[in-house]
Enzyme design. Structure first.
Site, PDB file in Angstrom:
ATOM      1  N   LYS A 199     -54.001 -48.156 -78.691  1.00 29.03           N
ATOM      2  CA  LYS A 199     -53.849 -47.211 -80.044  1.00 29.03           C
ATOM      3  C   LYS A 199     -52.353 -46.874 -80.082  1.00 29.03           C
ATOM      4  O   LYS A 199     -52.005 -45.697 -79.217  1.00 29.03           O
ATOM      5  CB  LYS A 199     -54.962 -46.149 -80.096  1.00 29.03           C
ATOM      6  N   GLY A 251     -48.633 -38.933 -73.345  1.00 30.77           N
ATOM      7  CA  GLY A 251     -48.753 -38.011 -74.491  1.00 30.77           C
ATOM      8  C   GLY A 251     -48.724 -36.510 -73.834  1.00 30.77           C
ATOM      9  O   GLY A 251     -48.162 -36.211 -72.789  1.00 30.77           O
ATOM     10  N   SER A 252     -49.013 -35.493 -74.899  1.00 30.26           N
ATOM     11  CA  SER A 252     -48.982 -34.410 -74.434  1.00 30.26           C
ATOM     12  C   SER A 252     -49.917 -33.860 -73.686  1.00 30.26           C
ATOM     13  O   SER A 252     -50.984 -34.611 -73.477  1.00 30.26           O
ATOM     14  CB  SER A 252     -49.046 -33.182 -75.770  1.00 30.26           C
ATOM     15  N   THR A 253     -49.674 -32.845 -72.544  1.00 29.49           N
ATOM     16  CA  THR A 253     -50.634 -32.401 -71.753  1.00 29.49           C
ATOM     17  C   THR A 253     -51.969 -31.701 -72.280  1.00 29.49           C
ATOM     18  O   THR A 253     -53.046 -32.191 -72.044  1.00 29.49           O
ATOM     19  CB  THR A 253     -49.974 -31.261 -70.917  1.00 29.49           C
ATOM     20  N   GLY A 256     -53.842 -34.739 -73.415  1.00 32.46           N
ATOM     21  CA  GLY A 256     -54.308 -35.372 -71.995  1.00 32.46           C
ATOM     22  C   GLY A 256     -55.561 -34.703 -71.362  1.00 32.46           C
ATOM     23  O   GLY A 256     -56.398 -35.537 -70.982  1.00 32.46           O
ATOM     24  N   GLU A 273     -49.866 -39.741 -68.427  1.00 33.69           N
ATOM     25  CA  GLU A 273     -48.620 -39.650 -68.097  1.00 33.69           C
ATOM     26  C   GLU A 273     -48.188 -38.404 -69.233  1.00 33.69           C
ATOM     27  O   GLU A 273     -48.315 -38.714 -70.468  1.00 33.69           O
ATOM     28  CB  GLU A 273     -47.643 -40.915 -68.522  1.00 33.69           C
ATOM     29  N   CYS A 307     -40.266 -37.303 -72.089  1.00 37.07           N
ATOM     30  CA  CYS A 307     -41.325 -36.372 -71.497  1.00 37.07           C
ATOM     31  C   CYS A 307     -40.219 -35.826 -70.246  1.00 37.07           C
ATOM     32  O   CYS A 307     -40.494 -34.782 -69.699  1.00 37.07           O
ATOM     33  CB  CYS A 307     -42.398 -37.056 -70.908  1.00 37.07           C
ATOM     34  N   GLU A 408     -43.135 -27.150 -73.390  1.00 33.83           N
ATOM     35  CA  GLU A 408     -42.156 -28.391 -73.582  1.00 33.83           C
ATOM     36  C   GLU A 408     -41.963 -28.617 -75.308  1.00 33.83           C
ATOM     37  O   GLU A 408     -42.902 -28.268 -76.037  1.00 33.83           O
ATOM     38  CB  GLU A 408     -43.378 -29.520 -73.288  1.00 33.83           C
TER      39      GLU A 408
HETATM   40  P1  ADP Z   1     -47.592 -35.276 -79.940  1.00 31.97           P
HETATM   41  O1  ADP Z   1     -48.168 -33.953 -80.023  1.00 31.97           O
HETATM   42  O2  ADP Z   1     -46.267 -35.231 -79.301  1.00 31.97           O
HETATM   43  O3  ADP Z   1     -47.658 -36.051 -81.083  1.00 31.97           O
HETATM   44  P2  ADP Z   1     -50.033 -36.276 -78.765  1.00 31.97           P
HETATM   45  O4  ADP Z   1     -50.467 -35.956 -77.465  1.00 31.97           O
HETATM   46  O5  ADP Z   1     -50.449 -35.552 -79.844  1.00 31.97           O
HETATM   47  O6  ADP Z   1     -48.461 -36.078 -78.892  1.00 31.97           O
HETATM   48  O7  ADP Z   1     -50.283 -37.778 -79.116  1.00 31.97           O
HETATM   49  C1  ADP Z   1     -50.076 -38.695 -78.201  1.00 31.97           C
HETATM   50  C2  ADP Z   1     -51.133 -39.973 -78.438  1.00 31.97           C
HETATM   51  O8  ADP Z   1     -52.336 -39.419 -78.441  1.00 31.97           O
HETATM   52  C3  ADP Z   1     -51.119 -40.439 -79.969  1.00 31.97           C
HETATM   53  O9  ADP Z   1     -51.393 -41.745 -79.958  1.00 31.97           O
HETATM   54  C4  ADP Z   1     -52.235 -39.479 -80.585  1.00 31.97           C
HETATM   55  O10 ADP Z   1     -52.719 -40.177 -81.870  1.00 31.97           O
HETATM   56  C5  ADP Z   1     -53.226 -39.673 -79.662  1.00 31.97           C
HETATM   57  N1  ADP Z   1     -54.224 -38.345 -79.854  1.00 31.97           N
HETATM   58  C6  ADP Z   1     -53.966 -37.450 -80.380  1.00 31.97           C
HETATM   59  N2  ADP Z   1     -55.108 -36.737 -80.294  1.00 31.97           N
HETATM   60  C7  ADP Z   1     -56.014 -37.480 -79.690  1.00 31.97           C
HETATM   61  C8  ADP Z   1     -57.430 -37.101 -79.555  1.00 31.97           C
HETATM   62  N3  ADP Z   1     -57.935 -36.127 -79.501  1.00 31.97           N
HETATM   63  N4  ADP Z   1     -57.877 -38.032 -78.619  1.00 31.97           N
HETATM   64  C9  ADP Z   1     -57.188 -39.212 -78.269  1.00 31.97           C
HETATM   65  N5  ADP Z   1     -55.986 -39.351 -78.629  1.00 31.97           N
HETATM   66  C10 ADP Z   1     -55.414 -38.494 -79.127  1.00 31.97           C
END
Ligand code: ADP
Length: 504
Positions: A199, A251-253, A256, A273, A307, A408
């Site tokens: 995704k 992605g974000s902690t 994650g 990561e 990151c 961050e």
């Molecule tokens: P940012 O806050 O920098 O946009 P995210 O951590 O939100 O980074 O996004 C990284 C990825 O995680 C994106 O592909 C986003 O669509 C996906 N994402 C965001 N929320 C969820 C969730 N609840 N479950 C799974 N994936 C998610």
């Protein structure tokens, strides 16, 4: 931000025209979901818009995947695994990975422009990403045959310990390095013998979809499936799918942690990561200009949307004023502008939401007593008014527990701290919840090695930054993640161990 429709009647600016021309040339023909080797609409036939952060114009509509679509993709992936991919030898997989690398290189210019349109990064940086993506496939093609097993024999048994792929894995990636992150995920998963459902981020789905078009004739149908969509819809459906055997997330902690919690419901293994707030330590023996160049690159590369960005500077008091003056001058020299222009050093951020997030941190930093040595807002330039720009910013005078120093920001914002006591400095450098990376700048190699060991982080650069060579494991300590990418170790994150114990 003015939308395309606001400006429809007006004569386009040179930048708008350049972006329209580029879009006409490089936008992918297909923006549906890529499932089972075909582009198919979402079950609910919904779409979402992806926009150009430089002009604010809508680039195209993309299929909005949801749970039903992820279900279809997982099913297609298992079918491909059971019927085709499981029978591919390591050598055949090697040829597939090499062909993917070749095709990425053949389409390098087009992919770089597409990435710049969707993400806003300077096209020279996008070109480096595309090269990095190709190198990922080449690296994993090179080690695809590395699958050492073990045997154990005694008077009663002759046992083998072998590594097998999981089958179908789920991969969720962010928007800051869209194609490169796709390659960091796809290459090791395929090398290890898995099929995947990936995704991409909703902000930047286009390069992954173009990659799907390009590899359609190389990879057997269903081995790679791409489901664009929102995080809480398609992302959440991947994260807690019963039939996905391994999850890899970047992605974000905060997200994650959610992914890890979802994974707990199905006892699925995760590689994460996550965020960073990396320290970069400058010693007084350093040449000032060298320090300035390295620190500027550490924080401003990719508009700070890295990151591993070196976002907290610890500069020794003896040279602090000179280094900070040099950084202010370096910022003055930066060209902020159209990322499709080769001369641009700093492009827009990916979205208006990300601009607002960064600006909120800047306001908070000011309230917390921070002083902007340069920057602090949006550029005051009419030509940039449509874009998601934020000024490169240096903040001095903050307490280390201020939000801008602890959290961050993911933008071109450096917080600055002066030090003269080494132990106190290291304590502060480690006083964040993250531990992804760090930088040490000194000519004293013994000192550099000591400091590299003292910083609690998974990757330390000495006298460089952002150099991520395939083969060298990348990943975080503390809340920056679990597992390592870019290396032989990564293959093992995509395999499980089986013991076959034969009785003698
Ligand atoms: P940012 O806050 O920098 O946009 P995210 O951590 O939100 O980074 O996004 C990284 C990825 O995680 C994106 O592909 C986003 O669509 C996906 N994402 C965001 N929320 C969820 C969730 N609840 N479950 C799974 N994936 C998610």
């Amino acid at each position: 931000m003015s939308s395309d429709s606001d400006t429809e009647m007006a004569e386009p600016t040179a930048v708008q025209q350049r972006h329209r021309d580029a879009a006409a040339e490089v936008l992918p023909a297909h923006t549906d979901l890529y499932i089972g080797g075909e582009f198919v609409p979402a079950a609910a036939t919904e779409t979402f818009e992806t926009t150009d952060p430089t002009t604010g114009a809508v680039l195209t509509d993309v299929a909005r995947g949801r749970r039903a679509d992820v279900d279809r993709a997982v099913e297609a992936a298992w079918e491909a695994f059971d019927e085709t991919w499981v029978d591919y030898s390591a050598g055949q997989r090697q040829r597939v990975l090499t062909a993917i690398a070749d095709t990425i290189e053949t389409h390098a210019d087009e992919l770089a422009q597409l990435e710049t349109l969707d993400n806003g990064k300077p096209v020279s940086e996008a070109a480096a990403d595309v090269q990095g993506a190709a190198e990922q496939f080449r690296y994993f093609a090179g080690i695809v045959r590395e699958n050492p097993g073990e045997t154990m024999t005694d008077s009663q048994r002759q046992a083998q310990v072998i590594k097998e792929p999981y089958g179908v894995v789920g991969q969720i990636i962010p928007w800051n390095f869209p194609l490169m992150m796709a390659s960091w995920k796809l290459a090791p998963a395929l090398a290890a013998g898995n099929c995947t459902v990936l995704k991409p981020a909703e902000q930047t789905p286009l390069s992954a979809l173009r990659l799907a078009e390009l590899i359609g004739d190389i990879v057997p149908d269903g081995v790679v499936n791409i489901v664009p969509g929102y995080g809480d819809e398609a992302g959440a459906a991947v994260a807690n799918h019963d039939d996905i055997r391994k999850l890899a997330f970047t992605g974000s902690t905060a997200v994650g942690k959610q992914v890890m919690k979802s994974a707990a419901d199905t006892v699925t293994d995760v590689t994460l990561e996550l965020g960073g707030k990396s320290p970069i330590v400058v010693f007084p023996d350093t040449d000032v200009q060298t320090a300035v160049s390295l620190v500027a690159a550490a924080i401003f590369y990719n508009t700070g949307e890295c990151c591993e960005a070196g976002s907290r500077l610890f500069v020794h008091e003896e040279i602090a004023d000179e280094v900070l003056d040099g950084l202010v001058a370096a910022v003055d020299d930066m060209t902020i502008g159209d990322p499709l222009d080769d001369a641009t050093d700093l492009g827009p951020k990916v979205s208006r939401a990300q601009v607002n997030r960064t600006l909120d941190y800047l306001k908070r930093a000011q309230k917390d007593g921070g002083e902007f040595l340069t920057g602090g807002g949006q550029p005051d330039d009419e030509a940039l008014a449509d874009g998601c720009y934020v000024e490169p910013t240096l903040i001095d005078g903050l307490s280390h527990d201020a939000a801008a120093a602890q959290e961050e920001i993911f933008g071109p914002v450096l917080t600055v701290f002066r030090w003269d006591d080494y132990d106190e400095m290291i304590e502060l450098a480690n006083d964040v919840e993250y531990g992804l990376a760090g930088g040490v700048i000194t000519e004293d190699i013994s000192q550099a090695n000591k400091t590299a060991r003292d910083i609690e982080a998974g990757y330390i650069w000495i006298n460089s930054y952002h150099d991520l060579a395939p083969g060298l494991p990348f990943g975080g300590y503390k809340q920056s993640g679990i597992g390592r990418e870019l290396s032989a170790e990564t293959l093992d994150h995509y395999r499980q161990t089986k013991t076959i114990n034969l009785s003698l």
